[in-house]
Design a protein around this motif. Structure first.
Motif, PDB file in Angstrom:
ATOM      1  N   PRO A  91      -0.116   5.137  -0.267  1.00 21.58           N
ATOM      2  CA  PRO A  91      -1.252   6.068  -0.400  1.00 21.58           C
ATOM      3  C   PRO A  91      -1.051   7.068  -1.532  1.00 21.58           C
ATOM      4  O   PRO A  91       0.037   7.633  -1.704  1.00 21.58           O
ATOM      5  N   GLU A  92      -2.122   7.247  -2.305  1.00 23.19           N
ATOM      6  CA  GLU A  92      -2.192   8.243  -3.375  1.00 23.19           C
ATOM      7  C   GLU A  92      -1.161   8.017  -4.484  1.00 23.19           C
ATOM      8  O   GLU A  92      -0.863   8.926  -5.260  1.00 23.19           O
ATOM      9  N   ALA A  93      -0.624   6.818  -4.588  1.00 23.46           N
ATOM     10  CA  ALA A  93       0.333   6.531  -5.668  1.00 23.46           C
ATOM     11  C   ALA A  93      -0.406   6.290  -6.970  1.00 23.46           C
ATOM     12  O   ALA A  93      -1.504   5.715  -6.989  1.00 23.46           O
ATOM     13  N   ASP A  94       0.182   6.715  -8.090  1.00 23.69           N
ATOM     14  CA  ASP A  94      -0.404   6.377  -9.379  1.00 23.69           C
ATOM     15  C   ASP A  94      -0.058   4.925  -9.708  1.00 23.69           C
ATOM     16  O   ASP A  94       0.723   4.278  -9.008  1.00 23.69           O
ATOM     17  N   ARG A  95      -0.645   4.423 -10.788  1.00 25.83           N
ATOM     18  CA  ARG A  95      -0.497   2.997 -11.068  1.00 25.83           C
ATOM     19  C   ARG A  95       0.965   2.624 -11.322  1.00 25.83           C
ATOM     20  O   ARG A  95       1.431   1.573 -10.860  1.00 25.83           O
ATOM     21  N   GLU A 140      -5.597  -1.866  -3.112  1.00 18.24           N
ATOM     22  CA  GLU A 140      -6.841  -1.619  -3.846  1.00 18.24           C
ATOM     23  C   GLU A 140      -7.267  -2.857  -4.623  1.00 18.24           C
ATOM     24  O   GLU A 140      -8.456  -3.188  -4.687  1.00 18.24           O
ATOM     25  N   ASP A 144      -1.461  -5.165  -4.743  1.00 19.56           N
ATOM     26  CA  ASP A 144      -1.601  -3.930  -3.972  1.00 19.56           C
ATOM     27  C   ASP A 144      -2.928  -3.937  -3.211  1.00 19.56           C
ATOM     28  O   ASP A 144      -3.800  -4.784  -3.465  1.00 19.56           O
ATOM     29  N   THR A 156       3.697   3.975 -10.127  1.00 16.12           N
ATOM     30  CA  THR A 156       4.426   3.943  -8.860  1.00 16.12           C
ATOM     31  C   THR A 156       4.042   2.723  -8.042  1.00 16.12           C
ATOM     32  O   THR A 156       4.896   2.050  -7.444  1.00 16.12           O
ATOM     33  N   HIS A 186       0.843  -1.197   0.000  1.00 22.16           N
ATOM     34  CA  HIS A 186       0.000   0.000   0.000  1.00 22.16           C
ATOM     35  C   HIS A 186       0.876   1.244   0.000  1.00 22.16           C
ATOM     36  O   HIS A 186       1.714   1.423   0.893  1.00 22.16           O
TER      37      HIS A 186
END
Length: 323
Positions: A86-90, A308, A306, A92, A84
């Motif tokens: 947080p707020e990473a783009d795909r 999500e 990941d 990254t 995880h």
């Protein structure tokens, strides 16, 4: 507490202090105190059960581990690693997942292991993150032929070479395309001694690293030009939702037989399932149905993904229960 019990407790405290605070191992404590090593082990266990030793772990990964347990228990596989950021783009996130998979491999691979490597960009990313950890005589074997003639950086041969170079091991080459013109051509290729040797080695690996492909126009087999969109639509019409190596799977995790599989060179899904330790790496909402199919079919022992995606897997299983 009588005097005997008090002295026993005092000894438990002493052994625990030597082990947990002073950093002595059990053999060193045994020699220092004149107690057998098994007795030291029993005393440490007793110290924990009596509350003398209370271990506290500062765990910054508790949420990830909650989903790891949930996915592993839901689908009945050995383990799951959930990353995880947080707020990473795909892009990254995929990099961090690749790093997690590479760290797992560095721990899992032993001296003289033979490791199967699949094609795909995800697997290529893991290979680039691998670090040399001093294992001896490790070999990497491609598990499927090549897609296209452009020397792509994600072919199984290329992936096996990158892993070998970064691990300072050796690699095999499977000098055959993944898809040929006919079943007769496939038989001809597989009758070649060098090709047959590599395929047999791939079947006998102790550990395999695979990706999971969706059944769509975005699949590697379509983008490489070896499968047309019409052929992929035909396989999908037969109920396929997942592609692993030369095989397609239904939503229930069962193999979907199709005309084109007689033209493919590489390990079948049953041959992959027979490998003792299969690690799958896959992320993204576009692959959720495919990953669930592979999980239902028990075609992996460990999944690296990941958070999500892990949440989406559990939601998909709830909303689309297996028949």
């Amino acid at each position: 507490m009588n005097e005997v019990s008090q002295e026993k407790r005092r000894l438990l405290v002493k052994v625990s202090t030597l082990y947990y605070m002073d950093g002595l191992n059990q053999q060193e404590i045994s020699e220092r105190l004149g107690i057998s090593r098994p007795q030291v082990s029993r005393m440490l266990a007793a110290a924990k059960s009596e509350g003398i030793v209370q271990i506290s772990i500062r765990n910054p990964y508790s949420e990830e581990q909650m989903y790891e347990r949930a996915v592993a228990e839901t689908f009945g596989i050995h383990d799951v690693i959930v990353v995880h950021v947080p707020e990473a783009d795909r892009q990254t996130m995929e990099l961090h997942v690749a790093r997690a998979a590479s760290a797992l491999l560095e721990s899992a691979i032993k001296d003289r292991d033979v490791v199967g490597i699949m094609a795909g960009r995800t697997i290529a990313s893991v290979g680039r993150e691998i670090q040399h950890v001093g294992r001896k005589e490790v070999k990497f074997v491609p598990m499927i032929g090549g897609f296209g003639a452009d020397g792509g950086a994600w072919h199984a041969n290329t992936n096996a070479r990158v892993f070998a170079e970064n691990f300072r091991g050796r690699h095999f080459l499977l000098n055959a395309p993944a898809v040929v013109a006919s079943a007769q051509a496939r038989e001809m290729f597989q009758s070649e001694a060098e090709i047959s040797k590599v395929l047999e080695a791939a079947k006998k690996v102790s550990l395999a690293l695979i990706g999971i492909g969706q059944v769509s126009e975005e699949a590697t087999i379509v983008k490489s030009g070896y499968f047309s969109e019409e052929e992929m639509n035909g396989v999908r019409d037969q109920g396929a939702v997942c592609n692993i190596s030369t095989s397609f799977l239904s939503a229930e995790g069962e193999r979907v037989h199709y005309d084109g599989e007689s033209r493919m060179i590489g390990l079948s899904i049953e041959e992959i399932r027979a490998i003792p330790n299969v690690i799958a790496v896959a992320t993204g909402n576009d692959k959720v149905e495919a990953i669930v199919a592979a999980l239902r079919g028990k075609f992996m022992d460990v999944l690296v993904t990941d958070m999500e995606t892990a949440k989406a897997l559990l939601e998909w299983q709830r909303n689309h229960p297996a028949r």
